[in-house]
Write a protein that holds these residues in place. Structure first.
Motif, PDB file in Angstrom:
ATOM      1  N   PRO A 127      34.864  34.926  15.387  1.00 38.60           N
ATOM      2  CA  PRO A 127      34.739  33.836  14.402  1.00 38.60           C
ATOM      3  C   PRO A 127      33.293  33.548  14.012  1.00 38.60           C
ATOM      4  O   PRO A 127      33.023  33.086  12.903  1.00 38.60           O
ATOM      5  N   GLY A 128      32.368  33.837  14.927  1.00 38.37           N
ATOM      6  CA  GLY A 128      30.961  33.587  14.624  1.00 38.37           C
ATOM      7  C   GLY A 128      30.446  34.360  13.429  1.00 38.37           C
ATOM      8  O   GLY A 128      29.502  33.921  12.762  1.00 38.37           O
ATOM      9  N   HIS A 129      31.046  35.500  13.142  1.00 41.47           N
ATOM     10  CA  HIS A 129      30.637  36.272  11.966  1.00 41.47           C
ATOM     11  C   HIS A 129      30.865  35.464  10.689  1.00 41.47           C
ATOM     12  O   HIS A 129      30.046  35.496   9.766  1.00 41.47           O
ATOM     13  N   PHE A 130      31.965  34.736  10.639  1.00 37.41           N
ATOM     14  CA  PHE A 130      32.246  33.916   9.470  1.00 37.41           C
ATOM     15  C   PHE A 130      31.300  32.714   9.410  1.00 37.41           C
ATOM     16  O   PHE A 130      30.870  32.314   8.325  1.00 37.41           O
ATOM     17  N   ASP A 131      30.987  32.146  10.575  1.00 38.57           N
ATOM     18  CA  ASP A 131      30.058  31.020  10.606  1.00 38.57           C
ATOM     19  C   ASP A 131      28.686  31.422  10.070  1.00 38.57           C
ATOM     20  O   ASP A 131      27.989  30.616   9.426  1.00 38.57           O
ATOM     21  N   GLN A 132      28.291  32.668  10.323  1.00 39.52           N
ATOM     22  CA  GLN A 132      26.985  33.132   9.869  1.00 39.52           C
ATOM     23  C   GLN A 132      26.911  33.316   8.353  1.00 39.52           C
ATOM     24  O   GLN A 132      25.822  33.405   7.788  1.00 39.52           O
ATOM     25  N   LEU A 133      28.075  33.374   7.692  1.00 39.13           N
ATOM     26  CA  LEU A 133      28.079  33.483   6.239  1.00 39.13           C
ATOM     27  C   LEU A 133      27.716  32.159   5.574  1.00 39.13           C
ATOM     28  O   LEU A 133      27.209  32.153   4.445  1.00 39.13           O
ATOM     29  N   ALA A 134      27.988  31.035   6.242  1.00 44.51           N
ATOM     30  CA  ALA A 134      27.814  29.718   5.624  1.00 44.51           C
ATOM     31  C   ALA A 134      26.384  29.468   5.144  1.00 44.51           C
ATOM     32  O   ALA A 134      26.178  29.058   3.990  1.00 44.51           O
ATOM     33  N   PRO A 135      25.349  29.681   5.969  1.00 45.96           N
ATOM     34  CA  PRO A 135      23.992  29.440   5.467  1.00 45.96           C
ATOM     35  C   PRO A 135      23.569  30.415   4.374  1.00 45.96           C
ATOM     36  O   PRO A 135      22.761  30.064   3.502  1.00 45.96           O
ATOM     37  N   LEU A 136      24.120  31.633   4.400  1.00 46.85           N
ATOM     38  CA  LEU A 136      23.814  32.594   3.338  1.00 46.85           C
ATOM     39  C   LEU A 136      24.409  32.121   2.014  1.00 46.85           C
ATOM     40  O   LEU A 136      23.749  32.182   0.964  1.00 46.85           O
ATOM     41  N   LEU A 137      25.651  31.638   2.066  1.00 45.35           N
ATOM     42  CA  LEU A 137      26.280  31.107   0.856  1.00 45.35           C
ATOM     43  C   LEU A 137      25.510  29.907   0.329  1.00 45.35           C
ATOM     44  O   LEU A 137      25.285  29.781  -0.884  1.00 45.35           O
ATOM     45  N   ASP A 138      25.076  29.038   1.233  1.00 41.42           N
ATOM     46  CA  ASP A 138      24.317  27.856   0.822  1.00 41.42           C
ATOM     47  C   ASP A 138      23.025  28.257   0.116  1.00 41.42           C
ATOM     48  O   ASP A 138      22.691  27.705  -0.946  1.00 41.42           O
ATOM     49  N   ARG A 139      22.306  29.206   0.663  1.00 40.43           N
ATOM     50  CA  ARG A 139      21.055  29.647   0.040  1.00 40.43           C
ATOM     51  C   ARG A 139      21.303  30.240  -1.341  1.00 40.43           C
ATOM     52  O   ARG A 139      20.580  29.954  -2.305  1.00 40.43           O
ATOM     53  N   LEU A 140      22.325  31.068  -1.446  1.00 39.15           N
ATOM     54  CA  LEU A 140      22.581  31.729  -2.718  1.00 39.15           C
ATOM     55  C   LEU A 140      23.043  30.734  -3.781  1.00 39.15           C
ATOM     56  O   LEU A 140      22.538  30.743  -4.917  1.00 39.15           O
TER      57      LEU A 140
END
Length: 227
Positions: free
Chosen positions: A205-218
């Motif tokens: 599940p941590g892989h999905f959590d790591q997407l959140a800050p990337l989405l926020d930046r983009l």
């Protein structure tokens, strides 16, 4: 801001996009095109997001897609932010006269993207993103590349100084959205070097959590000029 989202399939929803928009104080409306809803007017929102969908819609477009393509063209000709993800990025690339065709390899699951040297995206030099595609696109004229994975050298582009963004990869994915996808669709067929097993996609599940800050930046970069 009020954002319109175009949905092509119940299996390809907004996922984390909805949470991000709400958390940032933006309102949004989802238009279920595959369920008979008409495409909205370009003047009714401040930005447009074209979501992913079955790649078969590229070769066998339904009648309702004509209105969607006209809406995308209006946004390209205008000044409002436009974001396409997966199928949405393919439709934007097509409208910009880029080549859209099956890639050498299908790609599913989590894979590493290396940022392009000439990119305009403010993202880490390397990061993992979720993939679910067989079709790829070429870089539209006047666009800057995001970067690429081993299987797909172009994972996204920015056009018109970042006002228009197309993403082959998925930063909006959640464990729940991927589980829904796996229950309803078979992965793209082809050479299996870049096809991650379903259980492996969901195992961490941590892989999905790591997407959140990337989405926020983009998304913050994409909407900042219009705010």
């Amino acid at each position: 801001m009020h954002v319109h989202l175009l949905q092509h399939s119940p299996d390809h929803g907004p996922a984390r996009l909805a949470d991000w928009l709400s958390s940032m104080g933006h309102s949004y409306t989802v238009f279920y095109l595959d369920d008979g809803e008409l495409a909205p007017h370009s003047g009714d929102s401040d930005a447009l997001i074209v979501l992913d969908g079955d790649e078969a819609l590229l070769t066998r477009p339904p009648a309702w897609q004509r209105a969607e393509k006209k809406l995308i063209e209006r946004y390209l000709d205008g000044q409002k932010p436009l974001l396409g993800i997966g199928l949405g990025a393919h439709l934007i690339a097509e409208a910009l006269d880029a080549t859209v065709a099956p890639g050498t390899y299908p790609e599913t699951g989590f894979h590493t993207i290396t940022l392009a040297d000439s990119t305009s995206f403010d993202l880490p030099e390397q990061f993992a993103a979720f993939m679910w595609h067989r079709t790829v696109f070429s870089l539209p004229d006047g666009a800057t590349p995001l970067g690429g994975s081993v299987a797909a050298p172009l994972q996204g582009f920015a056009w018109d100084a970042g006002r228009v963004v197309g993403l082959l990869c998925h930063l909006e994915a959640t464990r729940e959205s991927v589980a829904t996808l796996l229950e309803s669709q078979a992965p793209p067929a082809g050479h299996d070097d870049y096809l991650q097993p379903a259980e492996e996609m969901l195992a961490t599940p941590g892989h999905f959590d790591q997407l959140a800050p990337l989405l926020d930046r983009l998304l913050s970069q994409w909407l900042r000029p219009a705010s």
